[in-house]
Structures are given as structure tokens and as C-alpha cells.
Design a protein around this motif. Structure first.
Motif, short mmCIF file in Angstrom:
data_model
loop_
_atom_site.label_atom_id
_atom_site.label_comp_id
_atom_site.label_asym_id
_atom_site.label_seq_id
_atom_site.Cartn_x
_atom_site.Cartn_y
_atom_site.Cartn_z
N CYS A 189 22.78 -6.83 35.00
CA CYS A 189 22.88 -6.59 36.43
C CYS A 189 22.64 -7.91 37.17
O CYS A 189 22.17 -8.89 36.58
N TRP A 190 22.96 -7.92 38.44
CA TRP A 190 22.68 -9.08 39.28
C TRP A 190 21.35 -8.85 39.97
O TRP A 190 21.24 -8.00 40.85
N THR A 191 20.33 -9.59 39.56
CA THR A 191 19.04 -9.52 40.23
C THR A 191 19.06 -10.50 41.39
O THR A 191 19.43 -11.67 41.22
N TYR A 192 18.67 -10.04 42.57
CA TYR A 192 18.80 -10.87 43.77
C TYR A 192 17.56 -10.76 44.66
O TYR A 192 16.83 -9.77 44.63
N SER A 193 17.36 -11.80 45.44
CA SER A 193 16.33 -11.80 46.48
C SER A 193 16.82 -12.71 47.59
O SER A 193 16.98 -13.92 47.39
N VAL A 194 17.10 -12.11 48.76
CA VAL A 194 17.60 -12.85 49.92
C VAL A 194 16.89 -12.33 51.15
O VAL A 194 17.02 -11.14 51.48
N GLY A 195 16.14 -13.17 51.83
CA GLY A 195 15.40 -12.71 52.99
C GLY A 195 14.39 -11.65 52.61
O GLY A 195 13.57 -11.85 51.71
#
Length: 213
Positions: A189-195
Motif C-alpha cells: 500500500c501507499w503509506t502517506y503523511s501530508v499535513g
């Protein structure tokens, strides 16, 4: 605003540090952004076009020295866009001051120079207990039953359901442990953290690479 951007190859692949970072991770690919060189925000019906126009203006004015010239090199921004134009949350485009990209055993670094100053935020380690929010576990099960009934009785083909858990904290959270767990547990999966948004998604809706979309 004119940003000065320089991308160089790294001799050694660094050990990723996710604390306080913007991230986009999947299997052997990692984009890790540190600090904030510039932020653009937009709300409402035209939020996507406004972000796009602002991004084009920044790219046209930027001085970019890219020695690597691979996907993810040069000027890069992390973006979080709300699903609904009625959302009170802003859609964001975040340009990090430092970006580390690790892909297939190689690594490179992009540094962005800007005249703006940055305030460091003290991060808090979440140590409370998750509690039920506006949608309880029982209410969620009832919503599933209702959704199945509606799909069977009408022309509905898909319903997206969710439930929320709440943990009050006293400041900005340190998400590094949560991001590391998500990346390890769901490597494809695409693990993300933005803002203020983080998670893991199996969906890649659009890819642009080597001049092809």
C-alpha cells in the motif's frame, strides 16, 4: 517567490527517519520530506485548479539544478486534497525544504532554498486510549446492514462506510511509529503523511513518469 532547488545523488542509502516528516512510502520506494519551504492552500469548488495554477507559477520561477533527473528528483510537492468542496479543511500543497528519495537501492537528496523562516513544532507522543467517536461500533454494523439493503433494493452499486476513533492529545502528534507500522504491515500500500492527514491506501489512481501518464 523564486525557489532555488538542487538535487544530488547520495553515496549511501540513509536510514529513514519519519518523525515530523511528510512521507509517501511503498515497498522499495520512499519519499521523505523534512521541513516546509512553502505551503499553498485552497478551499471550495476551484481548490484543485487554484493549487495547479500556483504550482505552475512556482515551477516556472524556480531555479532548478537537477543532477539526477529521475522520477522524484527536482522540485517536488506533497499534496492533500479534500474529497468534498464543502470541506472546512484546506487542500494543501507542501514543498519540503529537504527531500530524501530512496528507490531500488539508490538515494538522492533535494534541497530547497527560500527566504522564509520556519517555526519548529514540538511533537507529542500519543499515549492515550482510542475511544468511539460519532459513529459507534454498533452504529457501524447497522450502517452496513442498511447499505446492503439499499444495494439490493435500488440501483446503488457502491457505498463507502467508515467509523471514527478519537484520542485527545495536547499538541501535534509524532506519527513516526504509526507510519512505520503501516508501512511494515501493508508494504504494497501507499503509506502517506501530508499535513494533518496520514494513512495507508492500496489505490494508485494516477502515475506520471518519463513523460507518460
Amino acid at each position: 517567490m523564486r525557489l532555488k532547488v538542487k538535487t544530488t545523488a547520495l553515496k549511501h542509502v540513509p536510514v529513514p527517519d519519519l518523525k515530523g516528516k511528510s512521507v509517501f512510502l511503498r515497498s522499495g520506494s520512499q519519499l521523505i520530506g523534512e521541513g516546509v519551504a512553502h505551503v499553498i492552500s485552497a478551499t471550495g469548488e476551484n481548490r484543485i485548479q487554484e493549487l495547479s495554477n500556483a504550482w505552475k507559477t512556482i515551477c516556472d520561477a524556480a531555479q532548478i539544478d537537477d543532477e539526477v533527473r529521475l522520477a522524484g528528483s527536482g522540485l517536488v510537492a506533497f499534496t492533500s486534497i479534500t474529497f468534498s468542496p464543502l470541506s472546512e479543511k484546506p487542500s494543501l500543497l507542501i514543498i519540503p525544504r529537504r527531500l530524501i528519495v530512496i528507490r531500488e537501492g539508490i538515494a538522492f537528496e533535494t534541497l530547497v532554498e527560500t527566504d522564509s523562516t520556519e517555526t519548529k513544532t514540538e511533537l507529542v507522543t500519543p499515549d492515550g486510549k482510542l475511544e468511539e467517536g460519532s459513529q459507534s461500533s454498533i452504529g457501524f454494523l447497522k450502517s452496513v446492514e442498511l447499505a446492503v439493503e439499499q444495494i439490493s433494493a435500488t440501483g446503488l452499486a457502491k457505498v463507502v462506510l467508515s467509523r471514527d476513533l478519537v484520542m485527545p492529545i495536547s499538541g501535534s502528534p509524532d506519527l513516526s511509529k504509526a507510519l512505520a507500522r503501516l508501512s511494515t504491515r501493508y508494504p504494497h500500500c501507499w503509506t502517506y503523511s501530508v499535513g494533518d492527514v496520514f494513512g495507508a491506501s492500496p489505490e494508485l489512481l494516477l502515475r506520471a513518469e518519463s513523460g507518460e501518464v
